[in-house]
Design an enzyme around this catalytic site. Sequence first.
Site, PDB file in Angstrom:
ATOM      1  N   LYS A 114      24.477 -16.852  11.885  1.00 49.41           N
ATOM      2  CA  LYS A 114      23.711 -16.232  10.800  1.00 49.41           C
ATOM      3  C   LYS A 114      22.263 -16.152  11.241  1.00 49.41           C
ATOM      4  O   LYS A 114      21.813 -16.933  12.097  1.00 49.41           O
ATOM      5  CB  LYS A 114      23.807 -17.078   9.529  1.00 49.41           C
ATOM      6  CG  LYS A 114      23.616 -16.286   8.266  1.00 49.41           C
ATOM      7  CD  LYS A 114      24.880 -15.523   7.909  1.00 49.41           C
ATOM      8  CE  LYS A 114      24.746 -14.718   6.643  1.00 49.41           C
ATOM      9  NZ  LYS A 114      26.043 -14.177   6.210  1.00 49.41           N
TER      10      LYS A 114
HETATM   11  P1  NAD Z   1      22.051  -7.156  -1.344  1.00 49.97           P
HETATM   12  O1  NAD Z   1      20.706  -7.493  -0.877  1.00 49.97           O
HETATM   13  O2  NAD Z   1      22.594  -5.800  -1.102  1.00 49.97           O
HETATM   14  O3  NAD Z   1      22.170  -7.454  -2.928  1.00 49.97           O
HETATM   15  C1  NAD Z   1      21.853  -8.687  -3.508  1.00 49.97           C
HETATM   16  C2  NAD Z   1      21.848  -8.493  -5.023  1.00 49.97           C
HETATM   17  O4  NAD Z   1      21.665  -9.764  -5.642  1.00 49.97           O
HETATM   18  C3  NAD Z   1      20.706  -7.600  -5.521  1.00 49.97           C
HETATM   19  O5  NAD Z   1      21.187  -6.804  -6.580  1.00 49.97           O
HETATM   20  C4  NAD Z   1      19.679  -8.601  -6.039  1.00 49.97           C
HETATM   21  O6  NAD Z   1      18.849  -8.054  -7.036  1.00 49.97           O
HETATM   22  C5  NAD Z   1      20.610  -9.658  -6.607  1.00 49.97           C
HETATM   23  N1  NAD Z   1      19.971 -10.965  -6.764  1.00 49.97           N
HETATM   24  C6  NAD Z   1      19.105 -11.587  -5.930  1.00 49.97           C
HETATM   25  N2  NAD Z   1      18.725 -12.762  -6.448  1.00 49.97           N
HETATM   26  C7  NAD Z   1      19.375 -12.906  -7.623  1.00 49.97           C
HETATM   27  C8  NAD Z   1      19.412 -13.903  -8.618  1.00 49.97           C
HETATM   28  N3  NAD Z   1      18.691 -15.028  -8.514  1.00 49.97           N
HETATM   29  N4  NAD Z   1      20.203 -13.696  -9.698  1.00 49.97           N
HETATM   30  C9  NAD Z   1      20.950 -12.568  -9.797  1.00 49.97           C
HETATM   31  N5  NAD Z   1      20.950 -11.586  -8.903  1.00 49.97           N
HETATM   32  C10 NAD Z   1      20.176 -11.755  -7.824  1.00 49.97           C
HETATM   33  O7  NAD Z   1      23.025  -8.274  -0.716  1.00 49.97           O
HETATM   34  P2  NAD Z   1      24.588  -8.181  -0.481  1.00 49.97           P
HETATM   35  O8  NAD Z   1      24.809  -7.722   0.913  1.00 49.97           O
HETATM   36  O9  NAD Z   1      25.242  -7.489  -1.622  1.00 49.97           O
HETATM   37  O10 NAD Z   1      24.970  -9.740  -0.484  1.00 49.97           O
HETATM   38  C11 NAD Z   1      25.189 -10.455  -1.690  1.00 49.97           C
HETATM   39  C12 NAD Z   1      25.963 -11.720  -1.388  1.00 49.97           C
HETATM   40  O11 NAD Z   1      27.180 -11.396  -0.723  1.00 49.97           O
HETATM   41  C13 NAD Z   1      25.250 -12.712  -0.448  1.00 49.97           C
HETATM   42  O12 NAD Z   1      25.627 -14.021  -0.795  1.00 49.97           O
HETATM   43  C14 NAD Z   1      25.827 -12.367   0.903  1.00 49.97           C
HETATM   44  O13 NAD Z   1      25.731 -13.449   1.820  1.00 49.97           O
HETATM   45  C15 NAD Z   1      27.248 -12.078   0.514  1.00 49.97           C
HETATM   46  N6  NAD Z   1      27.998 -11.255   1.471  1.00 49.97           N
HETATM   47  C16 NAD Z   1      27.573 -10.021   1.810  1.00 49.97           C
HETATM   48  C17 NAD Z   1      28.319  -9.276   2.709  1.00 49.97           C
HETATM   49  C18 NAD Z   1      27.955  -7.871   3.095  1.00 49.97           C
HETATM   50  O14 NAD Z   1      28.762  -7.231   3.774  1.00 49.97           O
HETATM   51  N7  NAD Z   1      26.848  -7.326   2.676  1.00 49.97           N
HETATM   52  C19 NAD Z   1      29.487  -9.819   3.259  1.00 49.97           C
HETATM   53  C20 NAD Z   1      29.893 -11.082   2.872  1.00 49.97           C
HETATM   54  C21 NAD Z   1      29.140 -11.792   1.960  1.00 49.97           C
END
Ligand code: NAD
Length: 424
Positions: A114
């Site tokens: 990561k």
């Molecule tokens: P992103 O940046 O696209 O979106 C994150 C979202 O969470 C945004 O809408 C933001 O406003 C919201 N957010 C941030 N802080 C917050 C809070 N305190 N309360 C509520 N909402 C909040 O990120 P993403 O890629 O969608 O990732 C989200 C989660 O999924 C993370 O934990 C990431 O590690 C996990 N994840 C992502 C992927 C991927 O392919 N993008 C894969 C596996 C896991």
Amino acid sequence: MSAASPAPTHLREDPFALAQAQLRRVGETFDVDPNLIQVLSQCKKGVEVSVPVQMDDGSVFPFQGYRVVHNTTRGPAKGGIRYHPAVTQDEVKALAMWMTWKCALMGLPFGGAKGGVICDPKLLSLGEKERLTRRYTTEIINEIGPEKDIPAPDVGTDAQVMAWIFDTYSMNVGYSVLGVVTGKPLAVGGSVGRDGATARGSLYCIRTALQKQGSRLQDRRVAIQGFGNVGSNLASLLCDEGARVTTVSDSRGGIHNAYGLDVPAVIAYRAEHGVLQGFPGADEITNEELIEIDCDVLAPCALEQMITAENAPRVRAKMICEGANGPTTPAADEILEDRGILVLPDVLANAGGVVVSYFEWVQGLQEYFWKEYEVHAKLNDIVVRAFEETWSTRERHATSMRMAAYGIAVQRVAQATTIRGLYP
Ligand code: NAD
């Protein structure tokens, strides 16, 4: 506040200490050699880098970045890069360890890694974000590579950021290296289906879990925290399948309509206004209220430690699908387990992203690209197979889905470690 100011953390407990404690419990439950557990509880390698960036106002700010590899026993390391003001080294280490388990559970030939940079991407101009990305890539250039460690998007990073990483790495080695990073735009070697892959994997998990319970998605009420890549795509997919997405939120708060939100209209509204608040025909709610809302499925798709021992007793969902990594603390997990709430753990429920990242890496190495239906079908095969293995391990060991998923994963990595032997 500037793009460089660190933010108050959402983390109440040290996530790496929690990940290590989880691993020790898995070791005891599945009788894994304690020597191996001790080895696996440490990260193989980590770098901390200073990333000086010329800001648009002429000033120069040294951002702080990390890249951590937890394990490479089963193949090159794989894991996203996070741009967030509250990134810490221990958070990156925990996320790297979870990537090892996720790849092993999915049967992918990868270890876990990561990366992160302490910054607020929302406050960076496009030019600042590009300069930061190119300098960060240069600082970690000896660590990454298609056979070593392959980054991908995570919170605060997207396909454009991956394109800059791909270009910076390629410029340094003198030729285009498609396999150095995944989650790239289609125009530069991305895979069809990567954008929505994490959410699609979550959808397959929810659907299979409901089938196991003799139920189906039609009319199930779903609340989703986080409206980024994972949350908004999951809302769309669930809506297409006939589920009722009643509640969604982003970092500034959420909206709720018990009859179901018009998801395409919400996406269009957010694209136009930059916020969810004010969406017509919905009540505003806080992120705290969202966790406790009456629904069938709660999908935390934002950050870690959103479901804690404090709010877990008030969760009213019947099932939790962890789109985010580490959204439930171990103490909350026990409460949910005692209350009979089925938790589909992160290493299973959000693994669709890394599975299609694997497909992208394979396509990039072969320079031969697949059709969308092939990507979806292969993703479904892998995620549903992992779900079935986890479900049957859970029944055999009378344990939770999380312990079962971790058990399968840790045993696979432990076995590979034993077979390879300890070098030298
Ligand atoms: P992103 O940046 O696209 O979106 C994150 C979202 O969470 C945004 O809408 C933001 O406003 C919201 N957010 C941030 N802080 C917050 C809070 N305190 N309360 C509520 N909402 C909040 O990120 P993403 O890629 O969608 O990732 C989200 C989660 O999924 C993370 O934990 C990431 O590690 C996990 N994840 C992502 C992927 C991927 O392919 N993008 C894969 C596996 C896991």
